[in-house]
Write a protein that holds these residues in place. Sequence first.
Motif, PDB file in Angstrom:
ATOM      1  N   ARG A 213       0.839  -1.202   0.000  1.00 56.00           N
ATOM      2  CA  ARG A 213       0.000   0.000   0.000  1.00 56.00           C
ATOM      3  C   ARG A 213       0.877   1.255   0.000  1.00 56.00           C
ATOM      4  N   ARG A 214       1.962   1.233   0.772  1.00 58.47           N
ATOM      5  CA  ARG A 214       2.853   2.395   0.845  1.00 58.47           C
ATOM      6  C   ARG A 214       3.539   2.640  -0.490  1.00 58.47           C
ATOM      7  N   ALA A 217       0.994   4.259  -2.646  1.00 64.48           N
ATOM      8  CA  ALA A 217       0.685   5.615  -2.171  1.00 64.48           C
ATOM      9  C   ALA A 217       1.789   6.604  -2.500  1.00 64.48           C
ATOM     10  N   ASP A 218       3.017   6.128  -2.656  1.00 60.49           N
ATOM     11  CA  ASP A 218       4.122   7.023  -3.004  1.00 60.49           C
ATOM     12  C   ASP A 218       3.938   7.649  -4.375  1.00 60.49           C
ATOM     13  N   THR A 220       0.583   7.881  -5.992  1.00 62.85           N
ATOM     14  CA  THR A 220      -0.775   8.337  -6.232  1.00 62.85           C
ATOM     15  C   THR A 220      -1.435   8.653  -4.901  1.00 62.85           C
ATOM     16  N   ALA A 221      -2.355   9.624  -4.931  1.00 67.26           N
ATOM     17  CA  ALA A 221      -3.066   9.995  -3.710  1.00 67.26           C
ATOM     18  C   ALA A 221      -4.311   9.127  -3.491  1.00 67.26           C
ATOM     19  N   ASP A 222      -4.668   8.314  -4.483  1.00 69.67           N
ATOM     20  CA  ASP A 222      -5.866   7.486  -4.384  1.00 69.67           C
ATOM     21  C   ASP A 222      -5.670   6.354  -3.380  1.00 69.67           C
ATOM     22  N   GLU A 223      -6.749   6.005  -2.683  1.00 69.98           N
ATOM     23  CA  GLU A 223      -6.724   4.846  -1.800  1.00 69.98           C
ATOM     24  C   GLU A 223      -7.010   3.611  -2.637  1.00 69.98           C
ATOM     25  N   ARG A 226      -8.042  -0.991   0.641  1.00 70.42           N
ATOM     26  CA  ARG A 226      -8.795  -0.593   1.828  1.00 70.42           C
ATOM     27  C   ARG A 226      -8.852  -1.755   2.817  1.00 70.42           C
TER      28      ARG A 226
END
Length: 249
Positions: A213-214, A217-218, A220-223, A226
């Motif tokens: 996940r990290r 996230a590096d 893109t700002a999208d989740e 979940r």
Amino acid sequence: MLVVNRDSQAASVLVAMLCDHGFLAEAVGVTALRNGAGGQDCDLVILDMMVCEDGGLAMLRMLTQRRHCPGVIMLSRHASEVDRIVALEMGADDCVAKPTSPREMLARVRSVVRRRSRTPPVAAVDIGEAGLDRDKRIAVARFAGWTFEVETRTLTSPAGAVVPLTNGEYGMLLRFVAQPRTVQSRERLAVASGKPAGGQRDRTIDVNVSRLRRKLADHTADELIRTVRSGGYLFMPVVACDLATNGGC
């Protein structure tokens, strides 16, 4: 074939040359291309990198995510080497420096057409909650601007950066793209990542999912992943896959 060039005169010359050599071609604007000009029947797009503020990368991403992905030749006059490399990494078939002679352009077009005609066809499908049939195998998965090439284990970010994956992260991501928007238990993710499930191993899966996940996230700002309380994890994006014709998932 569609030609998108900020220089309308150059676009007209290129279209005329292609038509003279037996291709069906027309010049379109970037807005028309974004709105679906040519439908799904376009086989090749010749795209000037300077028609968009981002160097045409968003348009390139849109084209490569179509169900019928056309070939793409990028035209570049001022783009840096990094820009050209990013375009190729994102799926462009060729990147040609401007200006170029009509003969060289024709040769490059023919080269792309030959390469694509030798490539075995794959079916691009949206993967829903039901996932894939057992006789299907993912070749390439695309989600939220990302490209995941399964055979080469290559994960490419929306900006074109290659993100390295451990064996466990690779296995979990493959499970996620095969069954997006479906809750994946820790036990299933443990099997996918090559680890036995249960006890302390479940916490290891949590750590590995957090690392994956990290990494996402590096870039893109999208989740994208979940956490489902008392259930496991849910892969959120819509996934479109090119399917290989043989093998199991």
